[in-house]
Motif scaffolding. Structure first.
Motif, PDB file in Angstrom:
ATOM      1  N   PRO A  45      65.557  52.980  41.780  1.00  0.00           N
ATOM      2  CA  PRO A  45      66.159  51.654  41.901  1.00  0.00           C
ATOM      3  C   PRO A  45      67.666  51.708  41.604  1.00  0.00           C
ATOM      4  O   PRO A  45      68.099  52.498  40.766  1.00  0.00           O
ATOM      5  CB  PRO A  45      65.438  50.821  40.839  1.00  0.00           C
ATOM      6  CG  PRO A  45      64.207  51.596  40.496  1.00  0.00           C
ATOM      7  CD  PRO A  45      64.530  53.037  40.746  1.00  0.00           C
ATOM      8  N   ILE A  46      68.442  50.882  42.298  1.00  0.00           N
ATOM      9  CA  ILE A  46      69.879  50.799  42.040  1.00  0.00           C
ATOM     10  C   ILE A  46      70.064  50.404  40.573  1.00  0.00           C
ATOM     11  O   ILE A  46      69.442  49.461  40.092  1.00  0.00           O
ATOM     12  CB  ILE A  46      70.553  49.750  42.957  1.00  0.00           C
ATOM     13  CG1 ILE A  46      70.323  50.086  44.435  1.00  0.00           C
ATOM     14  CG2 ILE A  46      72.040  49.623  42.638  1.00  0.00           C
ATOM     15  CD1 ILE A  46      70.962  51.354  44.919  1.00  0.00           C
ATOM     16  N   GLY A  47      70.894  51.157  39.863  1.00  0.00           N
ATOM     17  CA  GLY A  47      71.143  50.877  38.453  1.00  0.00           C
ATOM     18  C   GLY A  47      69.990  51.258  37.540  1.00  0.00           C
ATOM     19  O   GLY A  47      69.904  50.768  36.412  1.00  0.00           O
ATOM     20  N   ALA A  48      69.123  52.145  38.000  1.00  0.00           N
ATOM     21  CA  ALA A  48      67.941  52.536  37.221  1.00  0.00           C
ATOM     22  C   ALA A  48      68.323  53.140  35.873  1.00  0.00           C
ATOM     23  O   ALA A  48      69.379  53.762  35.736  1.00  0.00           O
ATOM     24  CB  ALA A  48      67.119  53.556  38.008  1.00  0.00           C
ATOM     25  N   ASP A  49      67.428  52.964  34.896  1.00  0.00           N
ATOM     26  CA  ASP A  49      67.635  53.600  33.601  1.00  0.00           C
ATOM     27  C   ASP A  49      67.295  55.090  33.708  1.00  0.00           C
ATOM     28  O   ASP A  49      66.806  55.567  34.737  1.00  0.00           O
ATOM     29  CB  ASP A  49      66.818  52.909  32.509  1.00  0.00           C
ATOM     30  CG  ASP A  49      65.302  52.965  32.747  1.00  0.00           C
ATOM     31  OD1 ASP A  49      64.842  53.756  33.597  1.00  0.00           O
ATOM     32  OD2 ASP A  49      64.600  52.203  32.089  1.00  0.00           O
ATOM     33  N   ASP A  50      67.568  55.824  32.623  1.00  0.00           N
ATOM     34  CA  ASP A  50      67.367  57.274  32.628  1.00  0.00           C
ATOM     35  C   ASP A  50      65.931  57.653  32.995  1.00  0.00           C
ATOM     36  O   ASP A  50      65.707  58.582  33.774  1.00  0.00           O
ATOM     37  CB  ASP A  50      67.710  57.872  31.262  1.00  0.00           C
ATOM     38  CG  ASP A  50      69.198  57.839  30.955  1.00  0.00           C
ATOM     39  OD1 ASP A  50      69.980  57.312  31.784  1.00  0.00           O
ATOM     40  OD2 ASP A  50      69.573  58.334  29.879  1.00  0.00           O
ATOM     41  N   ALA A  51      64.966  56.950  32.454  1.00  0.00           N
ATOM     42  CA  ALA A  51      63.561  57.288  32.707  1.00  0.00           C
ATOM     43  C   ALA A  51      63.232  57.195  34.197  1.00  0.00           C
ATOM     44  O   ALA A  51      62.521  58.057  34.738  1.00  0.00           O
ATOM     45  CB  ALA A  51      62.644  56.377  31.897  1.00  0.00           C
TER      46      ALA A  51
END
Length: 89
Positions: A45-51
């Motif tokens: 996803p755009i702007g996804a977190d590290d996980a």
């Protein structure tokens, strides 16, 4: 040919890269893939977190390792840095 992506991938401090070790052609190769490539070609996803970035990297490991192998075969210098253009064919 046994090529794999090591499970110890990590997201860079700025969140723009995922660094990993790929085992290609019988040796360990230090590599990275850009956030942009993971977002465009591996469903992060755009702007996804590290996980989520790490999950996208692991889910796409076969295509990612294949791109590393192509660069190794062409004699690219290490570390191998993959970006969105490496998957646009």
């Amino acid at each position: 040919m046994d090529s794999t992506l090591a499970a110890e991938a990590s997201v860079s401090a700025d969140g723009k890269l995922v660094a990993f070790i790929a085992h290609a052609r019988g040796r360990a190769v230090q590599c990275s893939i850009t956030r942009d490539a993971l977002e465009q070609h591996f469903w992060a996803p755009i702007g996804a977190d590290d996980a989520h970035l790490l999950k996208a990297c692991m889910d796409g490991h076969k295509r990612i390792v294949a791109a590393v192998e192509r660069k190794v075969l062409r004699g690219s210098d290490e570390p191998i840095n993959l970006n969105a253009a490496d998957f646009s064919h």
